[in-house]
Design a protein around this motif. Structure first.
Motif, PDB file in Angstrom:
ATOM      1  N   PRO A   1     -47.824 -39.204 -16.542  1.00 61.79           N
ATOM      2  CA  PRO A   1     -48.360 -40.620 -16.710  1.00 61.79           C
ATOM      3  C   PRO A   1     -47.196 -41.521 -16.672  1.00 61.79           C
ATOM      4  CG  PRO A   1     -49.121 -39.163 -18.518  1.00 61.79           C
ATOM      5  CD  PRO A   1     -48.219 -38.235 -17.617  1.00 61.79           C
ATOM      6  N   ASN A   2     -47.401 -42.763 -16.229  1.00 59.99           N
ATOM      7  CA  ASN A   2     -46.505 -43.718 -15.885  1.00 59.99           C
ATOM      8  C   ASN A   2     -45.267 -43.775 -15.138  1.00 59.99           C
ATOM      9  OD1 ASN A   2     -48.207 -45.283 -17.962  1.00 59.99           O
ATOM     10  ND2 ASN A   2     -47.375 -44.324 -19.411  1.00 59.99           N
ATOM     11  N   ASP A   3     -45.345 -42.666 -14.358  1.00 54.21           N
ATOM     12  CA  ASP A   3     -44.339 -42.290 -13.716  1.00 54.21           C
ATOM     13  C   ASP A   3     -44.783 -41.581 -12.365  1.00 54.21           C
ATOM     14  OD1 ASP A   3     -41.829 -41.520 -12.431  1.00 54.21           O
ATOM     15  OD2 ASP A   3     -40.993 -40.782 -14.342  1.00 54.21           O
ATOM     16  N   VAL A   4     -44.705 -42.552 -11.304  1.00 50.52           N
ATOM     17  CA  VAL A   4     -45.454 -42.079 -10.003  1.00 50.52           C
ATOM     18  C   VAL A   4     -44.448 -41.272  -9.191  1.00 50.52           C
ATOM     19  CG1 VAL A   4     -44.452 -44.232  -8.429  1.00 50.52           C
ATOM     20  CG2 VAL A   4     -46.599 -43.172  -7.788  1.00 50.52           C
ATOM     21  N   GLU A   5     -43.073 -41.423  -9.364  1.00 46.38           N
ATOM     22  CA  GLU A   5     -42.195 -40.809  -8.850  1.00 46.38           C
ATOM     23  C   GLU A   5     -42.264 -39.187  -9.170  1.00 46.38           C
ATOM     24  OE1 GLU A   5     -39.917 -39.362  -5.884  1.00 46.38           O
ATOM     25  OE2 GLU A   5     -40.341 -41.700  -5.717  1.00 46.38           O
ATOM     26  N   ALA A   6     -42.215 -39.160 -10.606  1.00 41.46           N
ATOM     27  CA  ALA A   6     -42.239 -37.710 -11.263  1.00 41.46           C
ATOM     28  C   ALA A   6     -43.675 -37.050 -10.590  1.00 41.46           C
ATOM     29  CB  ALA A   6     -41.981 -37.914 -12.424  1.00 41.46           C
ATOM     30  N   SER A   7     -44.551 -37.926 -10.686  1.00 47.69           N
ATOM     31  CA  SER A   7     -45.771 -37.516 -10.278  1.00 47.69           C
ATOM     32  C   SER A   7     -45.663 -36.559  -8.742  1.00 47.69           C
ATOM     33  CB  SER A   7     -47.111 -38.327 -10.432  1.00 47.69           C
ATOM     34  OG  SER A   7     -47.058 -38.778 -11.552  1.00 47.69           O
ATOM     35  N   TRP A   8     -45.080 -37.468  -7.837  1.00 47.48           N
ATOM     36  CA  TRP A   8     -45.072 -37.310  -6.439  1.00 47.48           C
ATOM     37  C   TRP A   8     -43.982 -36.074  -6.400  1.00 47.48           C
ATOM     38  CZ3 TRP A   8     -46.603 -36.704  -1.946  1.00 47.48           C
ATOM     39  CH2 TRP A   8     -45.906 -36.455  -0.920  1.00 47.48           C
ATOM     40  N   GLN A   9     -43.003 -35.705  -7.014  1.00 50.21           N
ATOM     41  CA  GLN A   9     -42.233 -34.553  -7.037  1.00 50.21           C
ATOM     42  C   GLN A   9     -43.119 -33.267  -7.855  1.00 50.21           C
ATOM     43  OE1 GLN A   9     -39.469 -34.226  -5.751  1.00 50.21           O
ATOM     44  NE2 GLN A   9     -39.606 -36.262  -5.276  1.00 50.21           N
ATOM     45  N   ALA A  10     -43.820 -33.770  -8.792  1.00 49.21           N
ATOM     46  CA  ALA A  10     -44.899 -32.689  -9.391  1.00 49.21           C
ATOM     47  C   ALA A  10     -45.767 -32.128  -8.677  1.00 49.21           C
ATOM     48  CB  ALA A  10     -45.296 -33.057 -10.620  1.00 49.21           C
ATOM     49  N   VAL A  11     -46.498 -32.959  -7.748  1.00 53.21           N
ATOM     50  CA  VAL A  11     -47.617 -32.645  -6.960  1.00 53.21           C
ATOM     51  C   VAL A  11     -47.216 -31.734  -5.986  1.00 53.21           C
ATOM     52  CG1 VAL A  11     -47.639 -34.478  -5.375  1.00 53.21           C
ATOM     53  CG2 VAL A  11     -49.823 -33.372  -6.157  1.00 53.21           C
ATOM     54  N   GLN A  12     -45.927 -31.835  -5.349  1.00 55.31           N
ATOM     55  CA  GLN A  12     -45.518 -31.115  -4.368  1.00 55.31           C
ATOM     56  C   GLN A  12     -45.269 -29.626  -4.568  1.00 55.31           C
ATOM     57  OE1 GLN A  12     -42.706 -33.232  -1.617  1.00 55.31           O
ATOM     58  NE2 GLN A  12     -42.630 -34.514  -3.245  1.00 55.31           N
TER      59      GLN A  12
ATOM     60  N   MET B   1     -46.163 -46.643  -3.947  1.00 57.17           N
ATOM     61  CA  MET B   1     -46.610 -45.536  -3.432  1.00 57.17           C
ATOM     62  C   MET B   1     -48.419 -45.197  -3.066  1.00 57.17           C
ATOM     63  SD  MET B   1     -45.450 -41.550  -4.513  1.00 57.17           S
ATOM     64  CE  MET B   1     -43.695 -42.128  -4.560  1.00 57.17           C
ATOM     65  N   LEU B   2     -49.054 -45.708  -3.895  1.00 57.58           N
ATOM     66  CA  LEU B   2     -50.478 -45.701  -3.995  1.00 57.58           C
ATOM     67  C   LEU B   2     -51.242 -46.862  -3.448  1.00 57.58           C
ATOM     68  CD1 LEU B   2     -51.102 -44.222  -7.480  1.00 57.58           C
ATOM     69  CD2 LEU B   2     -51.213 -43.124  -5.393  1.00 57.58           C
ATOM     70  N   ARG B   3     -50.417 -47.753  -2.531  1.00 59.67           N
ATOM     71  CA  ARG B   3     -50.877 -48.749  -2.246  1.00 59.67           C
ATOM     72  C   ARG B   3     -51.712 -48.925  -0.839  1.00 59.67           C
ATOM     73  NH1 ARG B   3     -47.134 -53.056  -4.901  1.00 59.67           N
ATOM     74  NH2 ARG B   3     -47.580 -52.992  -7.102  1.00 59.67           N
ATOM     75  N   THR B   4     -51.473 -47.826  -0.018  1.00 62.24           N
ATOM     76  CA  THR B   4     -52.200 -47.432   1.247  1.00 62.24           C
ATOM     77  C   THR B   4     -53.652 -46.880   0.817  1.00 62.24           C
ATOM     78  OG1 THR B   4     -50.937 -45.323   1.245  1.00 62.24           O
ATOM     79  CG2 THR B   4     -50.089 -46.948   2.698  1.00 62.24           C
TER      80      THR B   4
ATOM     81  N   PRO C   1     -54.153 -33.192  -6.255  1.00 60.29           N
ATOM     82  CA  PRO C   1     -54.438 -34.480  -6.476  1.00 60.29           C
ATOM     83  C   PRO C   1     -52.996 -35.099  -7.278  1.00 60.29           C
ATOM     84  CG  PRO C   1     -55.602 -33.325  -7.989  1.00 60.29           C
ATOM     85  CD  PRO C   1     -55.212 -32.329  -7.229  1.00 60.29           C
ATOM     86  N   ILE C   2     -52.461 -36.345  -6.825  1.00 60.89           N
ATOM     87  CA  ILE C   2     -51.630 -36.970  -7.493  1.00 60.89           C
ATOM     88  C   ILE C   2     -52.026 -37.677  -8.607  1.00 60.89           C
ATOM     89  CG2 ILE C   2     -51.527 -39.012  -6.059  1.00 60.89           C
ATOM     90  CD1 ILE C   2     -48.553 -39.086  -6.095  1.00 60.89           C
ATOM     91  N   LEU C   3     -53.326 -38.263  -8.924  1.00 62.56           N
ATOM     92  CA  LEU C   3     -53.830 -38.701  -9.883  1.00 62.56           C
ATOM     93  C   LEU C   3     -54.620 -37.831 -10.730  1.00 62.56           C
ATOM     94  CD1 LEU C   3     -55.484 -41.940  -8.045  1.00 62.56           C
ATOM     95  CD2 LEU C   3     -53.275 -41.600  -9.242  1.00 62.56           C
ATOM     96  N   ALA C   4     -54.651 -38.242 -12.186  1.00 64.54           N
ATOM     97  CA  ALA C   4     -55.273 -37.198 -13.058  1.00 64.54           C
ATOM     98  C   ALA C   4     -56.639 -37.071 -12.547  1.00 64.54           C
ATOM     99  CB  ALA C   4     -55.026 -37.771 -14.559  1.00 64.54           C
ATOM    100  N   SER C   5     -57.196 -38.194 -11.985  1.00 63.39           N
ATOM    101  CA  SER C   5     -58.645 -38.144 -11.595  1.00 63.39           C
ATOM    102  C   SER C   5     -58.625 -39.163 -10.221  1.00 63.39           C
ATOM    103  CB  SER C   5     -59.732 -38.629 -12.649  1.00 63.39           C
ATOM    104  OG  SER C   5     -60.746 -38.987 -12.070  1.00 63.39           O
TER     105      SER C   5
END
Length: 491
Positions: free
Chosen positions: A152-163, A251-254, A139-143
């Motif tokens: 937190p508060n960084d969707v691009e860093a979250s995208w890199q982390a989830v990969q 990034m999450l709007r789809t 998951p890219i979201l915490a929940s």
């Protein structure tokens, strides 16, 4: 001549009576629906609600009830826009099917074909598996039901982390609601629609379906000021409410972010079913099949997930739905040519639970006694076990599935088994768990349930076997490690 005039007058009176009877019946029906809605709103503490009903491709009922804004007592009107949350996924599904029909992709393509820079472990996942939440992606979201990303508060860093994280289970072995897949779908749409998925969806869907207010509201959810937009609330009990506010980065709007009205969503359903948006509704609405041949989604009612749409598979009046935030629902009954749209501003209002009650006013014989088992499949299965016990649960399950036409949700079956164990019916619970594992041996919840039941029964060898399988599925589970050590002490 006089005789002819009498015949003409008699005919006119007959037609007039027929017309008046139909009009009176329609008015009575509308009043009954209004009364039902107001009762449901009171029971469920829903501040505001908007309704539209479509029959034979025409809007035959609209309604606005309650308040769009409790603070200022602003009433809901036909112009009120409601955030539709994850209903946005249905529009994403249509966009993907449109790209398929234009020849850019096939819905069963491996995603590596379109996005070769994705992690190697993700390359063989398929587009329709992303849509149906069966990939096992981390998951890219915490929940999945919160808006905070894993960084937190960084969707691009979250995208890199989830990969960099491993898949959570064997692809297509089970359903698990997941927003990461919709991030990837957005990237695929952006690849073939250079102006971006919001512009593509606006041009190819909203403009075609006569949805100007939806188009004007955009995909910004609650970040920007949208004229006539309803506030969203969480009910805290005893008449108290909490305001809800959320933001969705691009990034999450789809996955979520749009706002609409019941009338415009009714226009959308009509355009969809008239073939103005996609040519193949079967491609859009066929649920993703798991490796074991079953379909899964949220529960025993919404028991399949297709291209952003949920599928209600049952023997009588099967349906297709799209819901968001447990607050909004579009449901269409294709065989009956009826659709019902219910938008509320209460997160947790769950209109999906009562839309059938509205549809029953517009679909003849909907509530026939013989059909009730299809609407309450768990109650029917429990009736069968009350009569025949659990000794041959597989046979009873097969009968229930045949009689109801429902694809039962295995997780709900296991929850029932856990309740039986809590009530002292341990052996009955074990029979349910054993059956669930024949359908999916990779589900940790099932192994955990049967292991604990065996342990409670002092069948320690069997308990150990399933705790070890739980550990094999998740080698990092400290719970499973501890249980293996504890149970071994009894052997």
């Amino acid at each position: 001549m006089y005789k002819n005039n009498k015949v003409l007058l008699s005919t006119l009176l007959w037609f007039g009576t027929l017309l008046w009877s139909a009009l009176f019946s329609s008015l009575v029906k509308a009043e009954s629906v209004d009364k039902l809605i107001k009762t449901l709103m009171k029971e469920r503490h829903i501040p505001g609600l908007q309704l539209a009903v479509v029959k034979d491709d025409k809007i035959i009922k609209q309604g606005s009830y309650g308040f769009a804004d409790l603070q200022h007592q602003v009433p809901v009107t036909e112009q009120t826009l409601f955030p539709i949350n994850s209903m946005t996924k249905a529009f994403t599904g249509v966009a993907i099917v449109q790209l398929a029909e234009q020849g850019y992709l096939n819905i069963d393509d491996e995603i590596g074909k379109h996005l070769p820079d994705l992690p190697k472990a993700w390359q063989q996942l398929k587009i329709n598996q992303l849509m149906g939440h069966t990939t096992g992606l981390p998951p890219i979201l915490a929940s999945n039901y919160a808006l905070e990303t894993i960084v937190p508060n960084d969707v691009e860093a979250s995208w890199q982390a989830v990969q960099k994280q491993p898949l959570q289970f064997t692809p297509n072995s089970r359903f698990s609601y997941n927003q990461t897949g919709y991030v990837i779908l957005g990237k695929i749409i952006d690849k073939y629609a250079p102006k971006g998925f919001p512009a593509f969806i606006t041009k190819m869907q909203l403009a075609r379906a006569n949805m100007p207010k939806t188009a004007q509201a955009g995909f910004d959810y609650l970040e920007l000021m949208v004229p006539n937009q309803a506030r969203q609330y969480i009910h805290l009990g005893e008449g108290s409410y909490k305001n809800f506010y959320g933001e969705f980065p691009y990034m999450l709007r789809t996955a979520a972010g749009m706002s609409s009205t019941a009338t415009e969503l009714a226009n959308y359903v009509v355009s969809l079913q008239q073939g103005e948006l996609v040519k193949e509704l079967d491609m859009l609405w066929t649920p993703v099949k798991l490796n074991n041949g079953r379909t899964e989604a949220f529960n025993t009612k919404e028991n399949g997930y297709a291209m952003g749409w949920q599928v209600i598979q049952r023997k009588y009046h099967p349906a297709i739905s799209a819901s968001g935030g447990n607050a909004t629902t579009v449901i269409t009954y294709p065989e009956d040519k009826v659709s019902v749209i219910v938008l509320t501003n209460l997160l947790g209002g769950l209109p999906i639970e009562f839309v059938d009650n509205i549809a029953a006013y517009y679909i003849p014989n909907f509530n026939d006694a013989s059909k009730q088992k299809a609407y309450q499949p768990m109650a029917y299965l429990k009736q069968l076990t009350d009569k025949q016990g659990f000794a041959d649960f597989a046979a009873m399950f097969a009968k229930a599935q045949q009689d109801t036409g429902v694809m039962y949700d295995l997780e709900i079956l296991v929850e029932w088994g856990n309740k039986l164990v809590e009530d002292g019916q341990v052996n009955n619970g074990i029979e349910i768990f054993k059956f669930a594992l024949t359908q999916n041996n990779e589900q940790p919840y099932y192994h955990n349930s049967i292991a604990q039941a065996y342990e409670l029964n002092k069948q320690y060898a069997q308990a150990l076997e399933h705790y070890q399988q739980l550990l094999a599925i998740n080698p990092n589970s400290q719970f499973a490690k501890n249980k293996v050590a504890v149970v071994k002490e009894y052997l």
